[in-house]
Design a protein around this motif. Structure first.
Motif, mmCIF file in Angstrom:
data_model
loop_
_atom_site.group_PDB
_atom_site.id
_atom_site.type_symbol
_atom_site.label_atom_id
_atom_site.label_comp_id
_atom_site.label_asym_id
_atom_site.label_seq_id
_atom_site.Cartn_x
_atom_site.Cartn_y
_atom_site.Cartn_z
ATOM 1 N N GLY A 102 0.782 -1.235 0.000
ATOM 2 C CA GLY A 102 0.000 0.000 0.000
ATOM 3 C C GLY A 102 0.809 1.279 0.000
ATOM 4 N N GLY A 127 2.216 2.669 -2.674
ATOM 5 C CA GLY A 127 2.013 3.447 -3.900
ATOM 6 C C GLY A 127 2.645 2.874 -5.150
ATOM 7 N N LYS A 128 3.085 1.610 -5.111
ATOM 8 C CA LYS A 128 3.754 1.017 -6.290
ATOM 9 C C LYS A 128 2.912 1.097 -7.557
ATOM 10 N N THR A 129 1.636 0.713 -7.444
ATOM 11 C CA THR A 129 0.812 0.635 -8.650
ATOM 12 C C THR A 129 0.562 2.028 -9.225
ATOM 13 N N ASN A 130 0.282 2.984 -8.351
ATOM 14 C CA ASN A 130 0.075 4.354 -8.838
ATOM 15 C C ASN A 130 1.340 4.930 -9.454
ATOM 16 N N ASN A 171 7.737 7.877 -1.457
ATOM 17 C CA ASN A 171 6.389 8.339 -1.804
ATOM 18 C C ASN A 171 5.688 8.883 -0.564
ATOM 19 N N ASP A 180 -0.443 13.753 -1.689
ATOM 20 C CA ASP A 180 -1.311 14.652 -2.454
ATOM 21 C C ASP A 180 -2.689 14.002 -2.560
HETATM 22 N N1 LIG Z 1 1.572 10.343 -3.273
HETATM 23 C C1 LIG Z 1 0.424 9.955 -2.691
HETATM 24 N N2 LIG Z 1 -0.369 10.846 -2.067
HETATM 25 C C2 LIG Z 1 -1.525 10.469 -1.460
HETATM 26 N N3 LIG Z 1 -1.981 9.208 -1.443
HETATM 27 C C3 LIG Z 1 -1.246 8.272 -2.056
HETATM 28 C C4 LIG Z 1 -0.019 8.582 -2.718
HETATM 29 N N4 LIG Z 1 0.483 7.423 -3.240
HETATM 30 C C5 LIG Z 1 -0.398 6.454 -2.910
HETATM 31 N N5 LIG Z 1 -1.432 6.957 -2.206
HETATM 32 C C6 LIG Z 1 -2.573 6.215 -1.628
HETATM 33 O O1 LIG Z 1 -2.160 4.897 -1.342
HETATM 34 C C7 LIG Z 1 -3.067 3.979 -1.914
HETATM 35 C C8 LIG Z 1 -2.334 2.724 -2.309
HETATM 36 O O2 LIG Z 1 -1.594 2.977 -3.487
HETATM 37 P P1 LIG Z 1 -1.164 1.778 -4.456
HETATM 38 O O3 LIG Z 1 -2.319 0.897 -4.731
HETATM 39 O O4 LIG Z 1 -0.476 2.397 -5.618
HETATM 40 O O5 LIG Z 1 -0.132 1.036 -3.499
HETATM 41 P P2 LIG Z 1 0.609 -0.340 -3.764
HETATM 42 O O6 LIG Z 1 1.971 -0.217 -3.170
HETATM 43 O O7 LIG Z 1 0.535 -0.704 -5.200
HETATM 44 O O8 LIG Z 1 -0.294 -1.351 -2.902
HETATM 45 P P3 LIG Z 1 -0.186 -2.962 -2.900
HETATM 46 O O9 LIG Z 1 1.019 -3.284 -2.076
HETATM 47 O O10 LIG Z 1 -1.461 -3.384 -2.257
HETATM 48 O O11 LIG Z 1 -0.053 -3.390 -4.327
HETATM 49 C C9 LIG Z 1 -3.727 4.724 -3.063
HETATM 50 O O12 LIG Z 1 -5.009 4.199 -3.334
HETATM 51 C C10 LIG Z 1 -3.770 6.135 -2.590
HETATM 52 O O13 LIG Z 1 -4.949 6.344 -1.831
#
Ligand SMILES: Nc1ncnc2c1ncn2[C@@H]1O[C@H](COP(=O)(O)OP(=O)(O)OP(=O)(O)O)[C@@H](O)[C@H]1O
Ligand SMILES: [Mg+2]
Length: 269
Positions: free
Chosen positions: A17, A19-22, A178, A214
């Motif tokens: 969680g 932020g990798k996917t974003n 992030n 953000d």
């Molecule tokens: N820079 C940022 N600012 C604010 N919120 C963020 C930011 N980056 C990520 N998030 C929040 O964190 C959440 C998780 O992001 P994301 O799904 O990209 O994480 P992940 O690392 O891919 O999770 P997983 O480990 O479950 O695959 C997003 O839905 C968003 O709400």
């Protein structure tokens, strides 16, 4: 630049969680906007969600291709209007969340021939240090470790680097901080990770950059649109554009290393 300079990048984290996917998705957008051909592979084989973030319903996925149900090329999904390709994965298919050696070999033999067309191949992995995550991390030419200022993200990020170093002797890691309040905070978070890596593993990760916390990121997720499409001028989007430019500089610096090599490393080589 030499002809075959596709850079494969695994996007990783210890803690989930962060932020990798974003980040994978929006780096893909930013680099596409800069004119590069991009493939984004959903390597989170247990809990895929690139399709959800994009609001798309692909007909085929990576697992279908690995099981021989469809040719891999048919699973490629062109994302419009952004102009990059996604290789989606299915969610909730536990038998493929741990990749066996034979599956890995099938993946490599089917994926590699498709990759030469792209400048970048981003591999969005699942959280943690599972065998599958390690495999994708070791196959890629470059690795981005995403951490946040939370201490648990830092310790889990360090654990991931330690495991990859121990098992595959990997020494090169790009660190992205992030959800940070400022560039200054990001640097100090990076310094802590780098200090531990230097002291205990005798390796020096490279600071790639930061993305600010953000609320537009969460809004974009809820709208199932990439941030760079939804709010291209917001602080996090501008940070990702800067990261994309830094990554392109890094790719240019790696041109000799990438040229003529396989895009994904065969771990038996
Ligand atoms: N820079 C940022 N600012 C604010 N919120 C963020 C930011 N980056 C990520 N998030 C929040 O964190 C959440 C998780 O992001 P994301 O799904 O990209 O994480 P992940 O690392 O891919 O999770 P997983 O480990 O479950 O695959 C997003 O839905 C968003 O709400
Ligand atoms: Mg994810």
């Amino acid at each position: 630049m030499a002809a075959n300079c596709t850079l494969s990048v695994a996007v990783l984290s210890g803690k989930g969680g962060v932020g990798k996917t974003n980040i994978s998705l929006n780096l893909a957008c930013a680099l596409r906007q800069a004119g590069f051909n991009i493939l984004l592979v959903d390597c989170d084989l247990g809990l895929a969600n690139l399709d959800v973030l994009l609001g798309i319903t692909p007909q085929g996925n990576l697992q279908d291709a690995l099981l021989g149900k469809i040719p891999l090329r048919e699973a490629l999904y062109p994302v419009e209007p952004d102009g990059f390709d996604v290789l989606p994965a299915a969610s909730g298919v536990p038998e493929l969340s741990e990749m066996k050696t034979e599956t890995r070999d099938v993946l490599l033999s089917r994926l590699e021939p498709l990759l030469g067309h792209y400048d970048y191949v981003f591999m969005d992995t699942g959280a943690g240090i599972s065998g599958t995550v390690q495999t994708f991390a070791a196959m890629a030419a470059a690795r981005i470790v995403v951490i946040t200022p939370e201490p648990t993200s830092l310790t889990d990020g360090y654990a991931l680097v330690k495991v990859l170093h121990g098992r595959y002797n990997l020494r090169d890691f790009l660190v992205l901080v992030n959800q940070t309040a400022s560039a200054r905070e990001a640097r100090s978070v990076y310094d802590k990770l780098a200090g531990a890596c230097r002291h205990f593993l005798h390796l020096e990760p490279v600071f790639l950059g930061h993305v600010r916390q953000d609320k537009k990121v969460t809004e974009a997720v809820c709208r199932q649109e990439p941030l760079l499409r939804y709010a291209p001028g917001c602080p996090a989007a501008r940070d990702i554009q800067a990261l994309a430019a830094d990554l392109q500089r890094a790719r240019l610096g790696m041109a000799d290393m990438l040229s003529g090599r396989k895009i994904l490393r065969n771990l038996q080589d």
